[in-house]
Design a protein around this motif. Structure first.
Motif, PDB file in Angstrom:
ATOM      1  N   THR A  98       0.849  -1.234  -0.010  1.00 34.55           N
ATOM      2  CA  THR A  98      -0.149   0.130   0.155  1.00 34.55           C
ATOM      3  C   THR A  98       0.855   1.489  -0.111  1.00 34.55           C
ATOM      4  O   THR A  98       0.253   2.507  -0.015  1.00 34.55           O
ATOM      5  N   SER A  99       2.120   1.136   0.215  1.00 30.93           N
ATOM      6  CA  SER A  99       2.889   2.462   0.172  1.00 30.93           C
ATOM      7  C   SER A  99       4.061   1.788  -0.807  1.00 30.93           C
ATOM      8  O   SER A  99       4.531   0.780  -1.095  1.00 30.93           O
ATOM      9  N   TRP A 100       4.705   2.956  -1.455  1.00 34.89           N
ATOM     10  CA  TRP A 100       5.466   3.026  -2.534  1.00 34.89           C
ATOM     11  C   TRP A 100       7.093   2.254  -1.944  1.00 34.89           C
ATOM     12  O   TRP A 100       7.494   1.147  -2.376  1.00 34.89           O
ATOM     13  N   ALA A 101       7.523   2.672  -0.715  1.00 30.89           N
ATOM     14  CA  ALA A 101       8.494   1.963  -0.076  1.00 30.89           C
ATOM     15  C   ALA A 101       8.304   0.488   0.006  1.00 30.89           C
ATOM     16  O   ALA A 101       9.277  -0.521  -0.474  1.00 30.89           O
ATOM     17  N   ILE A 102       7.245   0.111   0.684  1.00 34.57           N
ATOM     18  CA  ILE A 102       6.945  -1.371   0.805  1.00 34.57           C
ATOM     19  C   ILE A 102       6.946  -2.101  -0.707  1.00 34.57           C
ATOM     20  O   ILE A 102       7.493  -3.154  -1.085  1.00 34.57           O
ATOM     21  N   GLY A 103       6.021  -1.407  -1.566  1.00 30.39           N
ATOM     22  CA  GLY A 103       6.001  -2.154  -2.885  1.00 30.39           C
ATOM     23  C   GLY A 103       7.573  -1.880  -3.658  1.00 30.39           C
ATOM     24  O   GLY A 103       7.818  -3.148  -4.283  1.00 30.39           O
ATOM     25  N   TYR A 104       8.200  -1.190  -3.492  1.00 26.27           N
ATOM     26  CA  TYR A 104       9.619  -1.377  -3.978  1.00 26.27           C
ATOM     27  C   TYR A 104      10.327  -2.263  -3.473  1.00 26.27           C
ATOM     28  O   TYR A 104      11.148  -2.962  -4.247  1.00 26.27           O
ATOM     29  N   ALA A 105      10.482  -2.424  -2.380  1.00 25.12           N
ATOM     30  CA  ALA A 105      11.080  -3.476  -1.697  1.00 25.12           C
ATOM     31  C   ALA A 105      10.721  -4.881  -1.780  1.00 25.12           C
ATOM     32  O   ALA A 105      11.342  -5.885  -2.120  1.00 25.12           O
ATOM     33  N   ALA A 106       9.363  -4.970  -2.027  1.00 29.33           N
ATOM     34  CA  ALA A 106       8.712  -6.145  -2.265  1.00 29.33           C
ATOM     35  C   ALA A 106       8.881  -6.732  -3.788  1.00 29.33           C
ATOM     36  O   ALA A 106       9.265  -7.851  -4.288  1.00 29.33           O
ATOM     37  N   GLU A 107       9.196  -5.670  -4.673  1.00 30.51           N
ATOM     38  CA  GLU A 107       9.543  -5.967  -6.051  1.00 30.51           C
ATOM     39  C   GLU A 107      10.943  -6.304  -6.257  1.00 30.51           C
ATOM     40  O   GLU A 107      11.265  -7.113  -6.933  1.00 30.51           O
ATOM     41  N   ALA A 108      11.968  -5.730  -5.270  1.00 33.11           N
ATOM     42  CA  ALA A 108      13.337  -5.929  -5.355  1.00 33.11           C
ATOM     43  C   ALA A 108      13.313  -7.414  -4.807  1.00 33.11           C
ATOM     44  O   ALA A 108      14.490  -8.184  -5.564  1.00 33.11           O
ATOM     45  N   ILE A 109      12.652  -8.026  -4.147  1.00 36.93           N
ATOM     46  CA  ILE A 109      12.893  -9.558  -4.017  1.00 36.93           C
ATOM     47  C   ILE A 109      12.832 -10.251  -5.322  1.00 36.93           C
ATOM     48  O   ILE A 109      13.431 -11.228  -5.329  1.00 36.93           O
ATOM     49  N   GLY A 110      11.778 -10.151  -6.090  1.00 33.56           N
ATOM     50  CA  GLY A 110      11.335 -10.539  -7.044  1.00 33.56           C
ATOM     51  C   GLY A 110      12.481 -10.505  -8.252  1.00 33.56           C
ATOM     52  O   GLY A 110      12.748 -11.344  -9.003  1.00 33.56           O
ATOM     53  N   LYS A 111      12.986  -9.293  -8.137  1.00 30.63           N
ATOM     54  CA  LYS A 111      14.163  -9.004  -9.008  1.00 30.63           C
ATOM     55  C   LYS A 111      15.619  -9.340  -8.699  1.00 30.63           C
ATOM     56  O   LYS A 111      16.607  -9.075  -9.453  1.00 30.63           O
ATOM     57  N   ARG A 112      15.572  -9.910  -7.531  1.00 28.64           N
ATOM     58  CA  ARG A 112      16.979 -10.376  -6.847  1.00 28.64           C
ATOM     59  C   ARG A 112      17.643  -9.065  -6.717  1.00 28.64           C
ATOM     60  O   ARG A 112      19.136  -9.310  -6.714  1.00 28.64           O
ATOM     61  N   ILE A 113      17.327  -8.131  -6.202  1.00 28.22           N
ATOM     62  CA  ILE A 113      17.937  -6.981  -5.910  1.00 28.22           C
ATOM     63  C   ILE A 113      18.470  -7.219  -4.332  1.00 28.22           C
ATOM     64  O   ILE A 113      17.506  -7.407  -3.629  1.00 28.22           O
ATOM     65  N   PRO A 114      19.663  -7.167  -3.865  1.00 29.49           N
ATOM     66  CA  PRO A 114      19.996  -7.457  -2.686  1.00 29.49           C
ATOM     67  C   PRO A 114      19.050  -6.532  -1.736  1.00 29.49           C
ATOM     68  O   PRO A 114      19.162  -5.162  -1.859  1.00 29.49           O
ATOM     69  N   LEU A 115      18.402  -7.052  -0.677  1.00 31.02           N
ATOM     70  CA  LEU A 115      17.588  -6.302   0.247  1.00 31.02           C
ATOM     71  C   LEU A 115      18.017  -6.624   1.469  1.00 31.02           C
ATOM     72  O   LEU A 115      17.971  -7.968   2.059  1.00 31.02           O
ATOM     73  N   LEU A 116      18.371  -5.706   2.321  1.00 33.17           N
ATOM     74  CA  LEU A 116      18.555  -5.748   3.862  1.00 33.17           C
ATOM     75  C   LEU A 116      17.575  -5.056   4.502  1.00 33.17           C
ATOM     76  O   LEU A 116      17.181  -3.787   4.160  1.00 33.17           O
ATOM     77  N   VAL A 117      16.975  -5.696   5.466  1.00 33.58           N
ATOM     78  CA  VAL A 117      15.959  -5.002   6.379  1.00 33.58           C
ATOM     79  C   VAL A 117      16.318  -5.085   7.928  1.00 33.58           C
ATOM     80  O   VAL A 117      16.783  -6.061   8.422  1.00 33.58           O
ATOM     81  N   MET A 118      16.441  -3.595   8.635  1.00 30.90           N
ATOM     82  CA  MET A 118      16.767  -3.764   9.917  1.00 30.90           C
ATOM     83  C   MET A 118      15.572  -3.330  10.704  1.00 30.90           C
ATOM     84  O   MET A 118      15.089  -2.077  10.422  1.00 30.90           O
ATOM     85  N   PRO A 119      15.267  -4.000  11.607  1.00 33.80           N
ATOM     86  CA  PRO A 119      13.774  -3.629  12.518  1.00 33.80           C
ATOM     87  C   PRO A 119      14.019  -2.468  13.361  1.00 33.80           C
ATOM     88  O   PRO A 119      15.153  -2.348  13.449  1.00 33.80           O
TER      89      PRO A 119
END
Length: 175
Positions: A98-119
């Motif tokens: 529902t937000s661009w930031a979440i959408g971009y990160a979600a798409e990165a998973i499918g594109k296999r762009i390295p994604l690091l998440v720090m809670p």
């Protein structure tokens, strides 16, 4: 050779107020930084957005583009989603974009762009049963979650110290 592009995505948690410092540190490490924010984080930084755009040389992104609107941003080489709230982590794990930031990160998973998440959560929020499921889902999808082990450790409710958020550990993990 151009600098690698780091997308710094952030949720509305107090450490996002240190965006200028973190961007400067990432730039000193050789990154071309693009800042993306959830809508509430963008609201929190509203008075600083022009400065952050000047600092990065890119528009700060917090909303989806309209159809036909050009994309002025370079593609990401790596993404750091920090601070990531319980809502952002659960939304990302469940694919609720529902937000661009979440959408971009979600798409990165499918594109296999390295994604690091720090809670950035407290112990009461991490006790919610969905938190562990979301962390497991993200790790299973190849996302590196910086939780424990010298990275982010949840604090007791009301005991957070935004200045102690381990930005250095996150930037080091980008290597």
């Amino acid at each position: 050779m151009p600098a690698p592009v780091l997308y710094l995505l952030g949720s509305a948690a107090p450490p996002i107020l240190d965006a200028t410092k973190v961007i400067t540190q990432a730039q000193a490490r050789g990154w071309d930084v693009v800042l993306g924010l959830t809508p509430t984080a963008a609201d929190w930084l509203h008075g600083d957005l022009a400065h952050l755009e000047e600092l990065t040389g890119h528009p700060v992104k917090s909303r989806y583009r309209r159809p036909g609107e050009p994309n002025p941003l370079p593609p990401a080489d790596t993404i750091l989603f920090a601070p990531a709230t319980l809502t952002s982590i659960n939304s990302l794990a469940l694919g609720i974009t529902t937000s661009w930031a979440i959408g971009y990160a979600a798409e990165a998973i499918g594109k296999r762009i390295p994604l690091l998440v720090m809670p950035c959560t407290n112990t009461a929020l991490t006790a919610h049963p969905q938190f562990d499921r979301s962390i497991e889902a993200l790790r299973g999808a190849g996302v590196r979650v910086l939780l424990g082990g010298g990275c982010y450790v949840p604090n007791e409710p009301g005991m957070g110290n935004p200045a102690a958020y381990p930005w250095d550990a996150a930037l080091e993990a980008l290597r």
